[in-house]
Design a protein around this motif. Structure first.
Motif, PDB file in Angstrom:
ATOM      1  N   VAL A 169       5.672  -7.122  20.759  1.00 31.19           N
ATOM      2  CA  VAL A 169       5.494  -5.672  20.921  1.00 31.19           C
ATOM      3  C   VAL A 169       4.650  -5.373  22.157  1.00 31.19           C
ATOM      4  O   VAL A 169       4.988  -4.498  22.965  1.00 31.19           O
ATOM      5  N   VAL A 170       3.566  -6.107  22.327  1.00 32.94           N
ATOM      6  CA  VAL A 170       2.694  -5.895  23.489  1.00 32.94           C
ATOM      7  C   VAL A 170       3.435  -6.218  24.782  1.00 32.94           C
ATOM      8  O   VAL A 170       3.324  -5.486  25.771  1.00 32.94           O
ATOM      9  N   LEU A 171       4.201  -7.298  24.785  1.00 34.82           N
ATOM     10  CA  LEU A 171       4.967  -7.673  25.977  1.00 34.82           C
ATOM     11  C   LEU A 171       5.989  -6.597  26.337  1.00 34.82           C
ATOM     12  O   LEU A 171       6.093  -6.191  27.506  1.00 34.82           O
ATOM     13  N   CYS A 172       6.721  -6.110  25.357  1.00 35.34           N
ATOM     14  CA  CYS A 172       7.718  -5.057  25.614  1.00 35.34           C
ATOM     15  C   CYS A 172       7.067  -3.768  26.111  1.00 35.34           C
ATOM     16  O   CYS A 172       7.553  -3.143  27.058  1.00 35.34           O
ATOM     17  N   ALA A 173       5.962  -3.380  25.485  1.00 35.72           N
ATOM     18  CA  ALA A 173       5.263  -2.162  25.919  1.00 35.72           C
ATOM     19  C   ALA A 173       4.740  -2.323  27.344  1.00 35.72           C
ATOM     20  O   ALA A 173       4.834  -1.401  28.165  1.00 35.72           O
ATOM     21  N   SER A 174       4.212  -3.494  27.664  1.00 35.95           N
ATOM     22  CA  SER A 174       3.695  -3.743  29.016  1.00 35.95           C
ATOM     23  C   SER A 174       4.809  -3.668  30.052  1.00 35.95           C
ATOM     24  O   SER A 174       4.627  -3.086  31.137  1.00 35.95           O
ATOM     25  N   LEU A 175       5.960  -4.253  29.739  1.00 32.51           N
ATOM     26  CA  LEU A 175       7.084  -4.199  30.671  1.00 32.51           C
ATOM     27  C   LEU A 175       7.587  -2.776  30.854  1.00 32.51           C
ATOM     28  O   LEU A 175       7.898  -2.359  31.979  1.00 32.51           O
ATOM     29  N   LEU A 176       7.656  -2.011  29.773  1.00 33.40           N
ATOM     30  CA  LEU A 176       8.097  -0.626  29.854  1.00 33.40           C
ATOM     31  C   LEU A 176       7.145   0.201  30.721  1.00 33.40           C
ATOM     32  O   LEU A 176       7.582   0.965  31.603  1.00 33.40           O
TER      33      LEU A 176
END
Length: 64
Positions: free
Chosen positions: A34-41
């Protein structure tokens, strides 16, 4: 003073071992995704905004 420090260390250890609920490996993995996806977004949104502002500023500074 030393006795207070030792007591503090013992209580801290006791709390970490017996009272803290640590996440499971799967919960930790899910949170990391979740953190990785939010950071990429967020990175993509910032890059897009940077490109738009660059385009606007180039039009202001170097009008055609």
């Amino acid at each position: 003073m030393l006795k207070k420090l030792m007591n503090y260390c013992k209580e801290s250890y006791n709390e970490l071992v017996h009272k803290v609920s640590w996440p499971t490996r799967s919960e930790l993995s899910s949170s990391a995704v979740v953190v990785l996806c939010a950071s990429l977004l967020i990175a993509l949104v910032v890059a897009l905004m940077d490109s738009v502002f660059q385009f606007i500023m180039e039009g202001v500074i170097y009008p055609h």
